[in-house]
Scaffold this motif. Structure first.
Motif, PDB file in Angstrom:
ATOM      1  N   ASP A 123      -6.901  68.577-100.534  1.00 38.73           N
ATOM      2  CA  ASP A 123      -8.314  68.268-100.302  1.00 38.73           C
ATOM      3  C   ASP A 123      -9.141  68.311-101.573  1.00 38.73           C
ATOM      4  N   SER A 124      -8.587  68.923-102.647  1.00 38.05           N
ATOM      5  CA  SER A 124      -9.357  69.067-103.889  1.00 38.05           C
ATOM      6  C   SER A 124      -9.172  67.894-104.841  1.00 38.05           C
ATOM      7  N   VAL A 125      -8.193  67.025-104.588  1.00 34.85           N
ATOM      8  CA  VAL A 125      -7.888  65.931-105.516  1.00 34.85           C
ATOM      9  C   VAL A 125      -8.978  64.868-105.431  1.00 34.85           C
ATOM     10  N   ASP A 126      -9.502  64.486-106.597  1.00 37.70           N
ATOM     11  CA  ASP A 126     -10.584  63.492-106.666  1.00 37.70           C
ATOM     12  C   ASP A 126     -10.079  62.078-106.917  1.00 37.70           C
ATOM     13  N   LEU A 127      -8.948  61.975-107.622  1.00 39.45           N
ATOM     14  CA  LEU A 127      -8.502  60.667-108.081  1.00 39.45           C
ATOM     15  C   LEU A 127      -6.977  60.616-108.047  1.00 39.45           C
ATOM     16  N   VAL A 128      -6.430  59.597-107.396  1.00 42.22           N
ATOM     17  CA  VAL A 128      -4.995  59.333-107.390  1.00 42.22           C
ATOM     18  C   VAL A 128      -4.772  58.014-108.110  1.00 42.22           C
ATOM     19  N   ILE A 129      -4.034  58.048-109.203  1.00 40.72           N
ATOM     20  CA  ILE A 129      -3.735  56.833-109.958  1.00 40.72           C
ATOM     21  C   ILE A 129      -2.309  56.408-109.619  1.00 40.72           C
ATOM     22  N   LEU A 130      -2.168  55.166-109.170  1.00 38.27           N
ATOM     23  CA  LEU A 130      -0.862  54.614-108.827  1.00 38.27           C
ATOM     24  C   LEU A 130      -0.477  53.627-109.913  1.00 38.27           C
ATOM     25  N   THR A 131       0.551  53.968-110.689  1.00 40.06           N
ATOM     26  CA  THR A 131       0.946  53.083-111.777  1.00 40.06           C
ATOM     27  C   THR A 131       1.426  51.739-111.243  1.00 40.06           C
ATOM     28  N   HIS A 132       1.997  51.748-110.044  1.00 36.48           N
ATOM     29  CA  HIS A 132       2.421  50.515-109.370  1.00 36.48           C
ATOM     30  C   HIS A 132       2.790  50.889-107.942  1.00 36.48           C
ATOM     31  N   LEU A 133       3.073  49.878-107.129  1.00 36.35           N
ATOM     32  CA  LEU A 133       3.250  50.105-105.702  1.00 36.35           C
ATOM     33  C   LEU A 133       4.717  49.987-105.291  1.00 36.35           C
ATOM     34  N   HIS A 134       5.548  50.865-105.853  1.00 34.31           N
ATOM     35  CA  HIS A 134       6.924  51.010-105.419  1.00 34.31           C
ATOM     36  C   HIS A 134       7.055  52.274-104.578  1.00 34.31           C
ATOM     37  N   ALA A 135       8.096  52.305-103.738  1.00 33.75           N
ATOM     38  CA  ALA A 135       8.213  53.361-102.735  1.00 33.75           C
ATOM     39  C   ALA A 135       8.270  54.760-103.323  1.00 33.75           C
ATOM     40  N   ASP A 136       8.850  54.901-104.529  1.00 31.46           N
ATOM     41  CA  ASP A 136       8.976  56.234-105.122  1.00 31.46           C
ATOM     42  C   ASP A 136       7.770  56.613-105.971  1.00 31.46           C
TER      43      ASP A 136
ATOM     44  N   PHE B 219      -4.709  62.779 -99.415  1.00 25.94           N
ATOM     45  CA  PHE B 219      -5.808  63.202-100.280  1.00 25.94           C
ATOM     46  C   PHE B 219      -7.088  62.537 -99.786  1.00 25.94           C
ATOM     47  N   PRO B 220      -7.671  63.067 -98.715  1.00 18.06           N
ATOM     48  CA  PRO B 220      -8.762  62.368 -98.024  1.00 18.06           C
ATOM     49  C   PRO B 220     -10.050  62.275 -98.819  1.00 18.06           C
ATOM     50  N   ASN B 221     -10.202  63.098 -99.850  1.00 18.92           N
ATOM     51  CA  ASN B 221     -11.432  63.083-100.645  1.00 18.92           C
ATOM     52  C   ASN B 221     -11.257  62.362-101.979  1.00 18.92           C
ATOM     53  N   ALA B 222     -10.126  61.701-102.136  1.00 20.58           N
ATOM     54  CA  ALA B 222      -9.814  61.044-103.411  1.00 20.58           C
ATOM     55  C   ALA B 222     -10.038  59.542-103.338  1.00 20.58           C
ATOM     56  N   ARG B 223     -10.334  58.975-104.522  1.00 20.57           N
ATOM     57  CA  ARG B 223     -10.198  57.531-104.699  1.00 20.57           C
ATOM     58  C   ARG B 223      -8.777  57.269-105.159  1.00 20.57           C
ATOM     59  N   TYR B 224      -8.120  56.319-104.545  1.00 23.59           N
ATOM     60  CA  TYR B 224      -6.796  55.889-104.968  1.00 23.59           C
ATOM     61  C   TYR B 224      -6.980  54.619-105.797  1.00 23.59           C
ATOM     62  N   LEU B 225      -6.474  54.613-107.023  1.00 27.16           N
ATOM     63  CA  LEU B 225      -6.655  53.469-107.915  1.00 27.16           C
ATOM     64  C   LEU B 225      -5.328  52.775-108.197  1.00 27.16           C
ATOM     65  N   THR B 226      -5.341  51.465-108.170  1.00 21.89           N
ATOM     66  CA  THR B 226      -4.240  50.676-108.711  1.00 21.89           C
ATOM     67  C   THR B 226      -4.829  49.369-109.222  1.00 21.89           C
ATOM     68  N   SER B 227      -4.029  48.574-109.902  1.00 19.42           N
ATOM     69  CA  SER B 227      -4.569  47.339-110.472  1.00 19.42           C
ATOM     70  C   SER B 227      -4.673  46.262-109.398  1.00 19.42           C
ATOM     71  N   ARG B 228      -5.691  45.434-109.531  1.00 23.28           N
ATOM     72  CA  ARG B 228      -5.887  44.335-108.588  1.00 23.28           C
ATOM     73  C   ARG B 228      -4.693  43.377-108.622  1.00 23.28           C
TER      74      ARG B 228
ATOM     75  N   GLU C 268      -5.687  51.979 -97.439  1.00 23.15           N
ATOM     76  CA  GLU C 268      -6.637  50.857 -97.406  1.00 23.15           C
ATOM     77  C   GLU C 268      -7.525  50.935 -96.169  1.00 23.15           C
ATOM     78  N   ASP C 269      -6.914  51.191 -95.023  1.00 27.06           N
ATOM     79  CA  ASP C 269      -7.685  51.240 -93.781  1.00 27.06           C
ATOM     80  C   ASP C 269      -8.729  52.347 -93.807  1.00 27.06           C
ATOM     81  N   ALA C 270      -8.447  53.400 -94.568  1.00 25.68           N
ATOM     82  CA  ALA C 270      -9.415  54.501 -94.700  1.00 25.68           C
ATOM     83  C   ALA C 270     -10.485  54.205 -95.739  1.00 25.68           C
ATOM     84  N   GLY C 271     -10.384  53.064 -96.388  1.00 18.15           N
ATOM     85  CA  GLY C 271     -11.376  52.682 -97.402  1.00 18.15           C
ATOM     86  C   GLY C 271     -11.245  53.438 -98.696  1.00 18.15           C
ATOM     87  N   LEU C 272     -10.041  53.962 -98.982  1.00 21.98           N
ATOM     88  CA  LEU C 272      -9.855  54.804-100.161  1.00 21.98           C
ATOM     89  C   LEU C 272      -9.197  54.094-101.336  1.00 21.98           C
ATOM     90  N   LEU C 273      -8.605  52.915-101.108  1.00 24.43           N
ATOM     91  CA  LEU C 273      -7.908  52.222-102.192  1.00 24.43           C
ATOM     92  C   LEU C 273      -8.885  51.348-102.967  1.00 24.43           C
TER      93      LEU C 273
END
Length: 298
Positions: free
Chosen positions: A113-126, A143-152, A179-184
């Motif tokens: 719950d404390s994480v503010d930002l999740v950075i995804l280097t890419h969208l592979h399963a691992d 991580f419900p309070n985080a923004r999840y970031l990846t490249s467009r 995405e459905d939670a509006g976090l990506l």
């Protein structure tokens, strides 16, 4: 049931930033020959510096799954989220895991719950598995309070891709719920990179996937670089032409790897390998017409 680990997570200091390695699981010995088929035992044993940390005496690669967590600019950041627990996966090494990843993350000072930002280097399963966890009969953001970031570019590539069933399953349980939670949040990442948080920059390193990014940390004149899958294993420092069997564009992947390694070689930049076995990090130095890693276990 998983228990809170007794030993603290390994850390490295970059200026005012402390980077924690959050372990998920070592990957089985068969991973290396599958993932990096050109890293044959003869190639690996030809680099004696890889033994014993990064390969065994027979030339079998050691490869791990872990994430990195740190605080930068007042934001609590997690880079990549591993394989995840209880996920239906085609790869037997990833299928229906039961690890103490979240307990390790919490013990390092980053409860979900404390994480503010999740950075995804890419969208592979691992790299996206702990994006979600199973709660009340559904996959919900971990991580419900985080923004999840990846490249467009990354997200739009997969949106148009003719996915096989296993990849569709991964998106259903680990990407679409976020995405459905509006976090990506999708970022346009220019050639020079883009700031994701103070002192945290996403750098384009395409090839493994079209929108793959590496993550640069800077603080008080010090610098670190998290590889993502631009570099899977230190053997690729000695042989940058060795690519992964799952690279979307092998030629571009090699170009990105050579550019990344060239940018940090013979500098004080700390390289943090997203799949590097312990000691995981080090400085890149020139060796002949390529490179090697001077490990830093601090």
């Amino acid at each position: 049931m998983p228990t809170t680990p007794a030993t603290p997570s390994p850390t490295w200091t970059v200026g005012d930033v402390t980077v924690h390695r959050i372990d998920e699981t070592p990957l089985p010995p068969a991973t290396g020959p599958w993932l990096l088929p050109d890293a044959t035992p003869a190639v690996v044993t030809g680099q004696d510096w890889l033994h014993p940390d990064f390969a065994d005496q027979e030339g079998i690669l050691r490869i791990d799954s872990h994430s990195f967590a740190f605080v930068a600019g007042g934001q609590r950041v997690l880079v990549d989220t591993g394989i995840g627990n209880g996920k239906e996966r085609a790869n037997p090494a990833w299928h229906d895991l039961r690890t103490d990843f979240l307990e390790r993350l919490t013990a390092a000072g980053f409860p979900p719950d404390s994480v503010d930002l999740v950075i995804l280097t890419h969208l592979h399963a691992d790299h996206v598995g702990w994006n979600t966890r199973y709660v009340d009969g559904r996959w919900a953001p971990t991580f419900p309070n985080a923004r999840y970031l990846t490249s467009r570019v990354e997200r739009e590539f997969w949106a148009a891709y003719a996915m096989e069933a296993a990849r569709e399953q991964m998106f259903r349980d680990s990407v679409i719920p976020v995405e459905d939670a509006g976090l990506l949040e999708l970022l346009d990442v220019p050639a020079g990179g883009i700031e994701a948080a103070p002192g945290v920059r996403l750098l384009p390193t395409p090839g493994h996937t079209p929108g793959h990014v590496a993550v640069e940390l800077t603080s008080r004149g010090e610098r670190a670089l998290i590889t993502g899958d631009c570099v899977h294993h230190p053997v690729q420092l000695a042989h940058p032409a060795i690519g992964a069997c799952v690279d979307i564009d092998p030629r571009q992947s090699e170009a990105s790897r050579r550019a990344l390694l060239g940018s940090v070689a013979d500098t004080d930049t700390l390289l943090l390998g997203t799949h590097f076995a312990p000691p995981t990090a080090g400085r890149v130095i020139t060796q002949g017409d390529a490179y090697r890693l001077l490990a830093d276990a601090s």
